[in-house]
Design an enzyme around this catalytic site. Structure first.
Site, short mmCIF file in Angstrom:
data_model
loop_
_atom_site.label_atom_id
_atom_site.label_comp_id
_atom_site.label_asym_id
_atom_site.label_seq_id
_atom_site.Cartn_x
_atom_site.Cartn_y
_atom_site.Cartn_z
N ASP A 20 1.06 -1.57 0.18
CA ASP A 20 -0.07 -0.15 0.17
C ASP A 20 0.88 1.26 0.14
O ASP A 20 2.15 1.55 0.57
CB ASP A 20 -0.68 -0.39 1.45
CG ASP A 20 -2.06 0.94 1.84
OD1 ASP A 20 -2.06 1.74 0.59
OD2 ASP A 20 -1.47 2.26 2.66
N ASP A 22 0.14 5.06 0.99
CA ASP A 22 -0.44 5.57 1.88
C ASP A 22 -0.10 4.89 3.26
O ASP A 22 -1.00 4.73 3.90
CB ASP A 22 -1.37 6.69 2.04
CG ASP A 22 -1.15 7.68 0.54
OD1 ASP A 22 -0.18 7.95 0.71
OD2 ASP A 22 -1.85 7.67 -0.48
#
Length: 561
Positions: A20, A22
């Site tokens: 991922d 952020d």
């Protein structure tokens, strides 16, 4: 429907790590379109370098709903991603979802689309990928794709998301340690066993327990001339479906099989004589993490078995030649594979590491190459004999494209309440799904009730091989954490797992198959290994919303036709 998973170029468990963006790679700045505000998470560069050094390819999968909301545009996101590439890259693929939740796309996590796209871009499969993220949607997307999910929580991660995750670590550096530890378990620095010989594999307990040892048994068979499987009565039907098994010895182990009764010296003597007559060269004893291999190791020594390998935290004295240890949380199929590898039988490079049975993608049981049947041929129009739930109403049963619901479980604490299962079946049929309800011969009353007058009741109509054919022909299985869920993994059918948290999902969830898990994972029964539900009302499963099951099936297989 069966999925073939291959080992990668570097010969380990994983080909790729997907991350991922952020909150995992960089500090989370909501709707960030400014490259100057990119700040890598502590230790990110070093962690990524270690993964690259081990030959894993790296990809980023990121929800960017700010695009769909109009807060930023795709060009701004691309500039931020380019800056991350400068600081932490290069990454081998970037996959971005620009949609909002209202768009109901297949790519927005927790849907599996981004994971699937990234795996294709990297030339592998989701089963060969590990997904690292900081929120529940990241690991849920991995699970829905059949990949491995790994959560690295931040202050923004909710407690329920941590409880739901199959595996949790403290940092990106810890995530790399976790990945490399999984790799080393399956490829320990031990010499390979000599080719040939007669190996006795042991797995007591239920059909599901035998099924999850399938990859390890295939690893034994890759080097041994003959593999004999010692199992209990409840596991024999599964043993008959496993590739690599040449012979079966059935013997109920009193310290494991609850129905075995007291120790019978004559029965023990008969087992020792059978093992001795079989010319066994060595034995590999597979157990669950709460079971002991030592009682059987003592008997096998008495039968003359010269080399014995098993997992044991307890001191084994002279009972074990290979005393293997495995950290908690490792999926049970990999736990068994690691023991086989420690005994000198690693899964060969390029071999399939998933659960498998001798049922092909069209639902045939091998060997029977001349038979041409539809996977739904077991679903006839003659009625199940129980007289209910669509079994005797004269309507044609579906030949394919159905959802199979299995409401029972050998452990009552893991079974979804019948009333809730009936509501799930009603919701699925109202959504346009054909539904087949299955169960054992002693569950006909249950399956009749759950099927009602809207689904096809197949309770008690099939043996385990027939159930495998039914599952192989289904779009998806809805089941608790019980044997049919492992059978679905073995034939590649997606699973909606109504998972009671009495045992850890990371160890016992469906292995390497697309799965959506439902159920309250913070219930008081968590990790209790309870056989009977210890909490009034069975809250972990009784509160499942049938609409969530419909949505889970849609997420796994798409909308109705």
């Amino acid at each position: 429907m069966s999925v073939s998973v291959q080992l990668g170029r570097h010969g380990g468990r994983f080909d790729a790590a997907l991350l991922d963006r952020d909150g995992t790679l960089v500090r989370d700045v909501p709707y960030n379109g400014d490259p100057d505000r990119v700040e890598p998470m502590p230790g990110a560069a070093e962690a990524l370098a270690r993964l690259r050094a081990r030959g894993l390819r790296l990809g980023v999968v990121s929800n960017q709903s700010g695009i769909g909301r109009g807060h930023i545009d795709e060009a701004a996101v691309a500039r931020v991603n380019a800056r991350i590439d400068e600081l932490l890259g290069p990454f081998d693929t970037w996959q971005v979802c620009p949609h909002t939740q209202r768009d109901r796309c297949r790519c927005r996590k927790p849907a599996p689309g981004l994971i699937e796209r990234a795996a294709r871009a990297l030339g592998t499969t989701p089963q060969r990928c590990v997904m690292i993220g900081d929120i529940g949607a990241d690991v849920d997307a991995a699970t829905a794709a059949g990949a491995t999910g790994l959560l690295v929580p931040t202050e923004a991660t909710r407690a329920a998301e941590v409880a739901q995750a199959p595996a949790v670590v403290g940092s990106l550096g810890d995530a790399v340690d976790w990945i490399l530890a999984r790799e080393s378990l399956l490829h320990p620095p031990v010499p390979a066993a000599p080719a040939g010989g007669n190996v006795l594999a042991v797995r007591a307990d239920s059909a599901g327990d035998v099924l999850i040892c399938g990859p390890a048994i295939r690893a034994l068979a890759a080097r041994a001339t003959r593999v004999t499987l010692l199992c209990g009565p409840r596991g024999r039907a599964a043993a008959q479906l496993l590739p690599g098994v040449d012979e079966i010895i059935e013997w109920p182990m009193p310290w494991i099989d609850s129905g075995a009764g007291p120790v019978d010296p004559e029965s023990v003597a008969a087992l020792l004589a059978e093992v001795n007559a079989g010319g066994i060269d060595e034995a590999v004893i597979f157990t669950s993490y709460h079971q002991s291999a030592l009682p059987l190791a003592l008997l096998l020594r008495m039968a003359g078995v010269a080399r014995i390998s098993a997992i044991s935290d307890d001191y084994a004295g002279g009972l074990l030649d290979v005393r293997h240890r495995v950290p908690p949380g490792v999926p049970e199929p990999e736990r068994a594979l690691s023991l086989a590898a420690a005994a000198g039988y690693p899964l060969p490079d390029g071999a399939d590491s998933g659960l498998r049975v001798n049922v092909d993608a069209r639902g045939r049981t091998h060997p029977d190459p001349d038979r041409d049947e539809d996977p739904g041929d077991d679903i006839d129009n003659s009625g199940s004999g129980s007289g209910g739930g669509g079994s005797g109403d004269g309507t044609a049963r579906p030949k394919s494209g159905y959802v199979l619901v299995h409401p029972g479980a050998s452990v009552p604490a893991r079974a979804c309440p019948p009333e809730r299962c009936a509501a799930i079946v009603a919701a699925l049929t109202a959504a346009g799904r054909d539904v087949v309800v299955t169960g054992g011969p002693d569950e006909r009353e249950l399956t009749e009730f759950v099927a009602g007058d809207v689904a096809h009741n197949q309770g008690g109509d099939t043996d385990l091989a027939g159930l495998a054919r039914l599952i192989a022909g289904a779009d998806a299985l809805v089941s608790g954490n019980t044997g049919p869920a492992h059978l679905a993994a073995a034939v590649g059918t997606p699973v909606v797992s109504l998972f009671a948290p009495t045992v850890p999902f990371g160890q016992w969830g469906p292995y390497q198959v697309p799965t959506v898990r439902l159920g309250e994972q913070l219930a008081a029964c968590r990790d209790s290994r309870a056989v009977q539900c210890p909490v009034a009302g069975h809250p972990c499963l009784s509160r499942i919303d049938p609409a969530d099951v419909v949505a889970a099936v849609d997420a796994l297989v798409g909308g109705t036709r």
